[in-house]
Design a protein around this motif. Structure first.
Motif, PDB file in Angstrom:
ATOM      1  N   TYR A   1     -78.688 -48.890 -47.667  1.00 11.21           N
ATOM      2  CA  TYR A   1     -78.900 -49.786 -46.537  1.00 11.21           C
ATOM      3  C   TYR A   1     -78.578 -48.994 -45.287  1.00 11.21           C
ATOM      4  O   TYR A   1     -77.676 -48.160 -45.269  1.00 11.21           O
TER       5      TYR A   1
ATOM      6  N   SER B   1     -81.124 -55.576 -51.660  1.00 11.10           N
ATOM      7  CA  SER B   1     -81.060 -56.954 -52.153  1.00 11.10           C
ATOM      8  C   SER B   1     -81.108 -57.055 -53.667  1.00 11.10           C
ATOM      9  O   SER B   1     -81.169 -58.156 -54.208  1.00 11.10           O
TER      10      SER B   1
ATOM     11  N   VAL C   1     -75.022 -59.080 -54.916  1.00  6.01           N
ATOM     12  CA  VAL C   1     -75.799 -58.063 -54.233  1.00  6.01           C
ATOM     13  C   VAL C   1     -74.956 -56.801 -54.162  1.00  6.01           C
ATOM     14  O   VAL C   1     -73.788 -56.829 -53.804  1.00  6.01           O
TER      15      VAL C   1
ATOM     16  N   PHE D   1     -85.797 -56.151 -46.471  1.00  3.65           N
ATOM     17  CA  PHE D   1     -85.272 -55.841 -47.797  1.00  3.65           C
ATOM     18  C   PHE D   1     -86.288 -56.308 -48.825  1.00  3.65           C
ATOM     19  O   PHE D   1     -87.313 -56.888 -48.477  1.00  3.65           O
TER      20      PHE D   1
ATOM     21  N   HIS E   1     -86.166 -58.443 -51.873  1.00  2.00           N
ATOM     22  CA  HIS E   1     -86.279 -59.790 -52.459  1.00  2.00           C
ATOM     23  C   HIS E   1     -86.355 -60.872 -51.379  1.00  2.00           C
ATOM     24  O   HIS E   1     -85.458 -60.994 -50.561  1.00  2.00           O
TER      25      HIS E   1
ATOM     26  N   PRO F   1     -85.978 -64.203 -49.402  1.00  2.00           N
ATOM     27  CA  PRO F   1     -85.067 -65.350 -49.443  1.00  2.00           C
ATOM     28  C   PRO F   1     -85.800 -66.662 -49.688  1.00  2.00           C
ATOM     29  O   PRO F   1     -85.251 -67.583 -50.286  1.00  2.00           O
TER      30      PRO F   1
ATOM     31  N   ASP G   1     -84.880 -65.929 -53.257  1.00  4.68           N
ATOM     32  CA  ASP G   1     -83.569 -65.392 -53.635  1.00  4.68           C
ATOM     33  C   ASP G   1     -82.502 -66.017 -52.751  1.00  4.68           C
ATOM     34  O   ASP G   1     -82.282 -65.592 -51.616  1.00  4.68           O
TER      35      ASP G   1
ATOM     36  N   MET H   1     -79.821 -64.146 -50.664  1.00  4.47           N
ATOM     37  CA  MET H   1     -80.191 -63.437 -49.431  1.00  4.47           C
ATOM     38  C   MET H   1     -80.494 -64.388 -48.274  1.00  4.47           C
ATOM     39  O   MET H   1     -81.052 -63.994 -47.265  1.00  4.47           O
TER      40      MET H   1
ATOM     41  N   SER I   1     -89.694 -59.238 -46.103  1.00  2.00           N
ATOM     42  CA  SER I   1     -89.333 -58.944 -47.489  1.00  2.00           C
ATOM     43  C   SER I   1     -90.589 -58.811 -48.331  1.00  2.00           C
ATOM     44  O   SER I   1     -91.702 -58.994 -47.847  1.00  2.00           O
TER      45      SER I   1
END
Length: 178
Positions: A46, A61, A71, A107, A109, A111, A126, A129, A143
């Protein structure tokens, strides 16, 4: 080899679930290969970088095993409280003070998703997240993972883009009734 002649990094990927497995399916074996292929800022898992007035914040993620799944945080152990969330809060705050006009978080995955099938059949994204990105100062979250393209807003009118239409057949979507 074209990449040998590049003088500037043009690729800033986020690590996805398929990046963590080698051909034989060994979990996390692909991470070393991923890191050897790309040259990324910070810990390469990250990180942040700036292009003009836009600052980008890449998160990890992917889940690691455990109950409940958490995570991953490369520097400080696992879990959402392990440091990555706090890093993002501080980095977004610093970015505002430095005058970035746009702050984009991305990221793997998604949300939120209306995808039918895959891993999002029951929870519509997800949920781990679903951070307060707006409250932290982000302008948009991008994402993938879901096999579709969507532009969504959460209950607070914050924008999410799902760009998962680039490597596999698209899946059907259905607007959630809840």
């Amino acid at each position: 080899n074209q990449t040998a002649t590049l003088t500037e990094n043009k690729f800033f990927p986020s690590i996805g679930n398929h990046d963590l497995t080698e051909a034989y399916g060994t979990t996390n074996a692909g991470l070393a290969h991923y890191k050897s292929y790309f040259t990324l800022p910070s810990n390469e898992e990250y990180y942040r970088f700036r292009k003009g007035q836009v600052e980008f914040f890449c998160l990890w993620s992917n889940k690691v095993s455990g109950t409940p799944p958490t995570v991953y945080d490369a520097n400080l152990g696992v879990g959402l409280s392990g440091g990555q969330h706090e890093w993002l809060e501080n980095a977004l705050d610093q970015s505002k003070k430095e005058g970035s006009h746009w702050r984009v978080v991305y990221f793997h995955h998604s949300p939120y998703s209306t995808e039918l099938g895959g891993s999002h059949t029951t929870n519509r994204g997800d949920t781990d997240m679903r951070w307060d990105f707006a409250g932290m100062g982000a302008d948009v979250v991008i994402s993938g993972h879901s096999h579709n393209y969507e532009r969504l807003k959460d209950a607070n009118d914050f924008r999410y883009l799902v760009c998962g239409a680039s490597g596999a057949p698209l899946r059907d979507t259905q607007v959630a009734s809840d």
